[in-house]
Design an enzyme around this catalytic site. Structure first.
Site, PDB file in Angstrom:
ATOM      1  N   TYR A 177       0.814  -1.210   0.000  1.00 16.83           N
ATOM      2  CA  TYR A 177       0.000   0.000   0.000  1.00 16.83           C
ATOM      3  C   TYR A 177       0.852   1.267   0.000  1.00 16.83           C
ATOM      4  O   TYR A 177       0.424   2.312  -0.477  1.00 16.83           O
ATOM      5  CB  TYR A 177      -0.911   0.047   1.241  1.00 16.83           C
ATOM      6  CG  TYR A 177      -2.249  -0.617   1.057  1.00 16.83           C
ATOM      7  CD1 TYR A 177      -2.338  -1.956   0.696  1.00 16.83           C
ATOM      8  CD2 TYR A 177      -3.434   0.086   1.248  1.00 16.83           C
ATOM      9  CE1 TYR A 177      -3.562  -2.563   0.537  1.00 16.83           C
ATOM     10  CE2 TYR A 177      -4.659  -0.518   1.097  1.00 16.83           C
ATOM     11  CZ  TYR A 177      -4.724  -1.840   0.741  1.00 16.83           C
ATOM     12  OH  TYR A 177      -5.950  -2.430   0.593  1.00 16.83           O
ATOM     13  N   LYS A 187       3.080 -15.228   2.078  1.00 13.90           N
ATOM     14  CA  LYS A 187       3.416 -16.101   0.958  1.00 13.90           C
ATOM     15  C   LYS A 187       4.937 -16.287   0.968  1.00 13.90           C
ATOM     16  O   LYS A 187       5.650 -15.834   0.063  1.00 13.90           O
ATOM     17  CB  LYS A 187       2.937 -15.475  -0.359  1.00 13.90           C
ATOM     18  CG  LYS A 187       1.432 -15.578  -0.574  1.00 13.90           C
ATOM     19  CD  LYS A 187       0.965 -16.950  -1.034  1.00 13.90           C
ATOM     20  CE  LYS A 187       1.384 -17.230  -2.468  1.00 13.90           C
ATOM     21  NZ  LYS A 187       0.971 -18.602  -2.884  1.00 13.90           N
ATOM     22  N   ASP A 208      -2.922 -17.988   0.590  1.00 12.05           N
ATOM     23  CA  ASP A 208      -3.938 -18.584  -0.287  1.00 12.05           C
ATOM     24  C   ASP A 208      -4.611 -19.771   0.399  1.00 12.05           C
ATOM     25  O   ASP A 208      -5.834 -19.934   0.355  1.00 12.05           O
ATOM     26  CB  ASP A 208      -3.351 -18.981  -1.652  1.00 12.05           C
ATOM     27  CG  ASP A 208      -2.124 -19.874  -1.547  1.00 12.05           C
ATOM     28  OD1 ASP A 208      -1.510 -19.950  -0.458  1.00 12.05           O
ATOM     29  OD2 ASP A 208      -1.784 -20.518  -2.550  1.00 12.05           O
ATOM     30  N   ASP A 237      -6.363  -7.057   3.861  1.00 13.30           N
ATOM     31  CA  ASP A 237      -7.492  -6.394   3.209  1.00 13.30           C
ATOM     32  C   ASP A 237      -8.425  -7.449   2.622  1.00 13.30           C
ATOM     33  O   ASP A 237      -9.643  -7.418   2.816  1.00 13.30           O
ATOM     34  CB  ASP A 237      -6.957  -5.464   2.106  1.00 13.30           C
ATOM     35  CG  ASP A 237      -8.074  -4.713   1.398  1.00 13.30           C
ATOM     36  OD1 ASP A 237      -8.984  -4.222   2.088  1.00 13.30           O
ATOM     37  OD2 ASP A 237      -8.030  -4.628   0.151  1.00 13.30           O
ATOM     38  N   ASP A 294     -12.162  -9.064   4.232  1.00 11.86           N
ATOM     39  CA  ASP A 294     -13.432  -9.022   3.494  1.00 11.86           C
ATOM     40  C   ASP A 294     -14.049 -10.415   3.439  1.00 11.86           C
ATOM     41  O   ASP A 294     -15.264 -10.579   3.578  1.00 11.86           O
ATOM     42  CB  ASP A 294     -13.216  -8.513   2.058  1.00 11.86           C
ATOM     43  CG  ASP A 294     -13.555  -7.037   1.911  1.00 11.86           C
ATOM     44  OD1 ASP A 294     -13.432  -6.303   2.915  1.00 11.86           O
ATOM     45  OD2 ASP A 294     -13.939  -6.617   0.803  1.00 11.86           O
TER      46      ASP A 294
END
Ligand code: IPM
Ligand code: MG
Length: 371
Positions: A144, A195, A228, A252, A256
């Site tokens: 970001y 990751k 993932d 983020d 959600d």
């Protein structure tokens, strides 16, 4: 108690002002019934600030946010200000500036399934009944804010878009420490997601979380997951998790996902916290996870619960008023238990109500619980 509890209200755009109005009512109630007084000022952020000042956050509002004990934010954004060419002029930039300038590196996003709302989820009731997990998202680093960033012309009609994923040891350690400490107060389990299989920043993340665990938090059960797989496990068996800590971008996305598993985005609060100062006080911003919902704005339809629950988090984390936070949380549970529903969580056989009537019911329940 003296009115030395300073709050800045930034209602923002869309449904922001109408849900924040219900927080005002709870603040008035606390003043009257609990003799707890807040000193509330109000400012503009997002599209509202663009209209008034041409920027999504004015210097004066930022200065005020830096001076208060806590900021309560409604929501930012709307189609009117979608100006994709300049990110600094978008309503979202106001929020990102607040996060960065206040140093709010730890974003707490609980995903809790209320008993009364088990059927609101698209997942099977058995999978989510009683779900209570907390995502701790790193909020001031990573892709970001990483440099270099931008879109450049590289000739022959080709362009190149760049963003940089970058984390330092101290950035990883400070957010991991918050997550470990919160885990200790809950189920004592922390799962860290990155990751590390493809990204150096993820490998460093895993190494630093492991190191901190060995140094200070061996009593907390720590696990690691590739993000993932984490996304998949959240859907498969979310109750395996207690606290999850992850970076800005994965956080983020995963928050959600976790929010929608509860089926009621309109119910989910969040807290964004900075580093403790010499007195142990952290800069803080509280906001609902939902957005500005321009399609229903101004129609008294929005669900104020996420914002009221964010205020409960504010009472707990910024003012140590755990009992009052619980009063608000219980009132909301009871009102839902009694069948009241705003449109977003409406179900057959329930009583559909407006934002204001939901606020009325919660205040009545507060009266009952506090008497
Ligand atoms: C969130 C939002 C923000 C983010 C946007 C509005 C900038 O999606 O708080 O999750 O991406 O962080
Ligand atoms: Mg988001």
């Amino acid at each position: 108690m003296a009115a030395n509890k300073k709050l800045l209200f930034l209602p923002g755009d869309g449904i922001g002002p109408e849900v924040m109005r219900q927080v005002r009512r709870v603040i008035d109630w606390m003043d009257r019934k609990r003799k707890i007084t807040f000193d509330v000022s109000e400012g503009l952020v997002g599209g509202a600030a663009i209209e008034a000042h041409g920027v999504p956050l004015s210097d004066a509002t930022l200065a005020e946010a830096l001076a208060v004990d806590a900021v309560m934010l409604g929501a930012v954004g709307g189609p009117k200000w979608d100006n994709p060419s300049d990110y600094t002029k978008r309503p979202e930039a106001g929020l990102l500036t607040l996060r960065k300038e206040l140093g709010l590196f730890a974003n707490l996003r609980p995903a809790v399934v209320f008993d009364a709302l088990v059927d609101a989820s698209t997942l099977k009731a058995d999978v989510i009944r009683g779900l209570d997990i907390l995502i701790v998202r790193e909020l001031t680093g990573g892709v970001y804010f990483g440099e270099p960033r931008g879109i450049t012309d590289i000739g022959n009609g080709e362009r190149r878009g760049v963003n940089t994923q970058v984390y330092t040891t101290s950035e990883i350690r400070r957010v991991a420490r918050v997550a470990f400490e919160l885990a200790r107060k809950r189920g004592n389990k922390l799962c860290s997601m990155e990751k590390a299989n493809v990204m150096e920043s993820g490998l460093l993340w895993r190494q630093e979380v492991t190191k901190l665990h060995g140094e200070e938090f061996q009593d907390v059960e720590l696990s690691h997951m590739y993000a993932d797989n984490g996304a998949m496990q959240l859907l498969k068996n979310p109750k395996q998790f207690d606290v999850i800590v992850t970076d800005n971008l994965f956080g983020d996305i995963l928050s959600d996902e976790a929010a929608m598993m509860t089926g009621s985005l309109g119910m989910l609060p969040s807290a964004s916290l900075g580093a403790p100062d010499a007195n142990g006080h952290r800069k803080a911003l509280y906001e609902p996870v939902h957005g500005s919902a321009p399609d229903i704005a101004g129609r008294d339809l929005a669900n104020p619960c996420a914002t009221l629950l964010s205020f409960a988090m504010c009472l707990r984390y910024s003012f140590n008023l755990d009992e009052d936070a619980k009063l608000i949380e219980r009132s909301i549970q009871n009102v839902l238990g009694g069948g009241m529903r705003t449109a977003d969580i409406m179900a057959p056989g329930m009583a559909r109500c407006s934002t204001t009537v939901m606020g009325d019911s919660i205040l009545r329940e507060l009266d009952k619980l506090a008497s």
